[in-house]
Motif scaffolding. Structure first.
Motif, PDB file in Angstrom:
ATOM      1  N   ILE A 176       0.825  -1.209   0.000  1.00 22.60           N
ATOM      2  CA  ILE A 176       0.000   0.000   0.000  1.00 22.60           C
ATOM      3  C   ILE A 176       0.869   1.272   0.000  1.00 22.60           C
ATOM      4  O   ILE A 176       0.422   2.349  -0.421  1.00 22.60           O
ATOM      5  CB  ILE A 176      -0.985  -0.029   1.196  1.00 22.60           C
ATOM      6  CG1 ILE A 176      -2.145   0.943   0.979  1.00 22.60           C
ATOM      7  CG2 ILE A 176      -0.281   0.236   2.508  1.00 22.60           C
ATOM      8  CD1 ILE A 176      -3.255   0.813   1.997  1.00 22.60           C
ATOM      9  N   ALA A 177       2.131   1.108   0.424  1.00 25.12           N
ATOM     10  CA  ALA A 177       3.053   2.255   0.445  1.00 25.12           C
ATOM     11  C   ALA A 177       3.305   2.811  -0.948  1.00 25.12           C
ATOM     12  O   ALA A 177       3.785   3.938  -1.105  1.00 25.12           O
ATOM     13  CB  ALA A 177       4.381   1.838   1.096  1.00 25.12           C
ATOM     14  N   LEU A 178       3.000   2.016  -1.974  1.00 27.98           N
ATOM     15  CA  LEU A 178       3.198   2.494  -3.350  1.00 27.98           C
ATOM     16  C   LEU A 178       2.101   3.458  -3.802  1.00 27.98           C
ATOM     17  O   LEU A 178       2.304   4.248  -4.731  1.00 27.98           O
ATOM     18  CB  LEU A 178       3.194   1.307  -4.317  1.00 27.98           C
ATOM     19  CG  LEU A 178       4.496   0.563  -4.569  1.00 27.98           C
ATOM     20  CD1 LEU A 178       4.220  -0.625  -5.491  1.00 27.98           C
ATOM     21  CD2 LEU A 178       5.556   1.469  -5.192  1.00 27.98           C
ATOM     22  N   GLU A 179       0.964   3.373  -3.150  1.00 27.93           N
ATOM     23  CA  GLU A 179      -0.191   4.134  -3.624  1.00 27.93           C
ATOM     24  C   GLU A 179       0.016   5.638  -3.468  1.00 27.93           C
ATOM     25  O   GLU A 179       0.492   6.098  -2.428  1.00 27.93           O
ATOM     26  CB  GLU A 179      -1.457   3.645  -2.906  1.00 27.93           C
ATOM     27  CG  GLU A 179      -1.763   2.195  -3.291  1.00 27.93           C
ATOM     28  CD  GLU A 179      -2.990   1.603  -2.611  1.00 27.93           C
ATOM     29  OE1 GLU A 179      -3.658   2.306  -1.817  1.00 27.93           O
ATOM     30  OE2 GLU A 179      -3.288   0.417  -2.885  1.00 27.93           O
ATOM     31  N   GLY A 180      -0.285   6.360  -4.525  1.00 29.11           N
ATOM     32  CA  GLY A 180      -0.074   7.806  -4.538  1.00 29.11           C
ATOM     33  C   GLY A 180       1.307   8.205  -5.033  1.00 29.11           C
ATOM     34  O   GLY A 180       1.541   9.377  -5.315  1.00 29.11           O
ATOM     35  N   ARG A 181       2.202   7.244  -5.151  1.00 22.83           N
ATOM     36  CA  ARG A 181       3.542   7.571  -5.654  1.00 22.83           C
ATOM     37  C   ARG A 181       3.612   7.338  -7.158  1.00 22.83           C
ATOM     38  O   ARG A 181       2.910   6.516  -7.706  1.00 22.83           O
ATOM     39  CB  ARG A 181       4.599   6.685  -4.984  1.00 22.83           C
ATOM     40  CG  ARG A 181       4.710   6.900  -3.490  1.00 22.83           C
ATOM     41  CD  ARG A 181       5.871   6.088  -2.968  1.00 22.83           C
ATOM     42  NE  ARG A 181       5.686   5.782  -1.557  1.00 22.83           N
ATOM     43  CZ  ARG A 181       6.548   6.141  -0.601  1.00 22.83           C
ATOM     44  NH1 ARG A 181       7.635   6.797  -0.901  1.00 22.83           N
ATOM     45  NH2 ARG A 181       6.314   5.815   0.646  1.00 22.83           N
ATOM     46  N   ARG A 182       4.559   8.033  -7.762  1.00 26.45           N
ATOM     47  CA  ARG A 182       4.764   7.876  -9.191  1.00 26.45           C
ATOM     48  C   ARG A 182       6.042   7.072  -9.413  1.00 26.45           C
ATOM     49  O   ARG A 182       7.041   7.262  -8.713  1.00 26.45           O
ATOM     50  CB  ARG A 182       4.913   9.256  -9.832  1.00 26.45           C
ATOM     51  CG  ARG A 182       4.815   9.252 -11.345  1.00 26.45           C
ATOM     52  CD  ARG A 182       5.102  10.633 -11.884  1.00 26.45           C
ATOM     53  NE  ARG A 182       3.956  11.534 -11.804  1.00 26.45           N
ATOM     54  CZ  ARG A 182       3.120  11.782 -12.817  1.00 26.45           C
ATOM     55  NH1 ARG A 182       3.300  11.193 -13.985  1.00 26.45           N
ATOM     56  NH2 ARG A 182       2.130  12.631 -12.684  1.00 26.45           N
ATOM     57  N   LEU A 183       6.005   6.151 -10.365  1.00 24.46           N
ATOM     58  CA  LEU A 183       7.206   5.390 -10.692  1.00 24.46           C
ATOM     59  C   LEU A 183       8.108   6.228 -11.595  1.00 24.46           C
ATOM     60  O   LEU A 183       7.621   7.011 -12.420  1.00 24.46           O
ATOM     61  CB  LEU A 183       6.842   4.072 -11.392  1.00 24.46           C
ATOM     62  CG  LEU A 183       5.956   3.101 -10.591  1.00 24.46           C
ATOM     63  CD1 LEU A 183       5.662   1.846 -11.413  1.00 24.46           C
ATOM     64  CD2 LEU A 183       6.638   2.710  -9.270  1.00 24.46           C
ATOM     65  N   ALA A 184       9.424   6.036 -11.442  1.00 22.76           N
ATOM     66  CA  ALA A 184      10.373   6.815 -12.245  1.00 22.76           C
ATOM     67  C   ALA A 184      10.613   6.175 -13.607  1.00 22.76           C
ATOM     68  O   ALA A 184      11.318   6.727 -14.446  1.00 22.76           O
ATOM     69  CB  ALA A 184      11.693   6.939 -11.481  1.00 22.76           C
ATOM     70  N   GLY A 185      10.055   4.993 -13.824  1.00 23.97           N
ATOM     71  CA  GLY A 185      10.264   4.288 -15.091  1.00 23.97           C
ATOM     72  C   GLY A 185      10.601   2.836 -14.835  1.00 23.97           C
ATOM     73  O   GLY A 185      10.408   2.332 -13.717  1.00 23.97           O
ATOM     74  N   ALA A 186      11.091   2.166 -15.874  1.00 25.84           N
ATOM     75  CA  ALA A 186      11.464   0.756 -15.745  1.00 25.84           C
ATOM     76  C   ALA A 186      12.965   0.606 -15.942  1.00 25.84           C
ATOM     77  O   ALA A 186      13.539   1.186 -16.866  1.00 25.84           O
ATOM     78  CB  ALA A 186      10.705  -0.081 -16.771  1.00 25.84           C
ATOM     79  N   GLU A 187      13.601  -0.170 -15.048  1.00 26.16           N
ATOM     80  CA  GLU A 187      15.017  -0.476 -15.183  1.00 26.16           C
ATOM     81  C   GLU A 187      15.176  -1.983 -15.239  1.00 26.16           C
ATOM     82  O   GLU A 187      14.226  -2.719 -14.993  1.00 26.16           O
ATOM     83  CB  GLU A 187      15.799   0.103 -13.987  1.00 26.16           C
ATOM     84  CG  GLU A 187      15.726   1.618 -13.937  1.00 26.16           C
ATOM     85  CD  GLU A 187      16.352   2.204 -12.662  1.00 26.16           C
ATOM     86  OE1 GLU A 187      16.913   1.442 -11.858  1.00 26.16           O
ATOM     87  OE2 GLU A 187      16.246   3.427 -12.494  1.00 26.16           O
TER      88      GLU A 187
END
Ligand code: ZN
Length: 275
Positions: free
Chosen positions: A42-53
């Protein structure tokens, strides 16, 4: 199993879409697929991913704030896709991230065995998790490969697949690479002369690059692999039927004319029992 070319092609395809919107909902995740519980998903919610590595055969999705990293390992049967808003997805994904705007990152896994994994980690945990991996296979170069071959006295097929030694190659690309290098899968790493080491280094780059180009163009296995899974079909170089041998837990494909001087390799497990 997706290897370096397949995962790199996937990374490039996912890089744009996953950063377009913040994560709205993280999960659901199959209990066998999600390997971590702290930090919670749930800590991911509201955050934006920087992309895929990518590192070796793994995909990494760091958050833009640098605090979290979602790590995905597809193993042999996992499949990850980005579904645009409104696109129908699987009913029971092994893992799903839904983004604001309606897009979804979906992981599915065919078959009853759940081996693909998802980890939510801090950057420090990622370093620990991936610390055992050797250098990336693509762009390794003859010098560095030569050093590795000297310190790891092993049969080439086994050595190429060992992620702690060289990262990104599995059984399919090991078959392709050794065929292009005209080396036996059973050749001992320490027995290679300088010219053979250079040939192997060139073959690693040439084959992984060829694989990446084809996968970026959407090519399927039957077009990508020229040796792997081609038992009895004519070698694309010399026309000799491709042979197969069981080695460790793997099935190795090779051309007896191009790679072993006409010798047919014996199943080493069997010959050990008979000795
Ligand atoms: Zn051949």
């Amino acid at each position: 199993m997706p290897e370096l070319p397949e995962v790199e092609a996937l990374r490039r395809a996912l890089d744009g879409p996953v950063r377009a919107f913040p994560v709205e909902q993280a999960g659901p995740a199959h209990v066998a697929t999600l390997k971590t519980f702290d930090p919670p998903l749930i800590a991911l919610e509201g955050r934006r991913l920087a992309g895929a590595e990518r590192r070796a055969k793994r995909l990494l999705f760091p958050t833009e704030d640098g605090e979290l990293v979602l790590l995905v390992h597809l193993m042999s049967a996992g499949r990850v896709r980005y579904l645009r808003a409104g696109e129908a997805g699987p009913k029971k994904p092994a893992f799903r991230l839904r983004f604001e705007g309606g897009g979804q990152l979906v992981l599915t896994e065919a078959g009853p065995k759940k081996r693909a994994g998802v980890w939510l980690l801090t950057p420090e945990q990622v370093d620990l998790e991936l610390g055992h991996l050797g250098p990336e296979a693509l762009g390794l170069g003859a010098q560095r490969l030569g050093d590795i071959l000297k310190t790891e006295p092993r049969r080439l097929h086994s050595l190429l697949r060992d992620q702690r030694v060289i990262a990104g190659i599995g059984r399919a690309w090991a078959n392709e690479i050794l065929h292009t290098a005209k080396l036996s899968p059973y050749a001992l790493s320490r027995d290679l002369d300088r010219e053979q080491v250079e040939r192997l280094a060139d073959a690693i780059d040439a084959e992984l690059f060829r694989g990446l180009e084809l996968r970026l163009a959407g090519a399927k296995d039957t077009r990508v692999y020229r040796v792997h899974n081609r038992l009895g079909e004519p070698c694309h170089v010399c026309g000799t039927p491709i042979a197969r041998v069981d080695y460790e837990e793997h099935t190795v494909y090779y051309c007896p004319s191009c790679q072993t001087g006409g010798r047919v390799l014996k199943d080493r497990r069997l010959s050990r029992l008979l000795r």
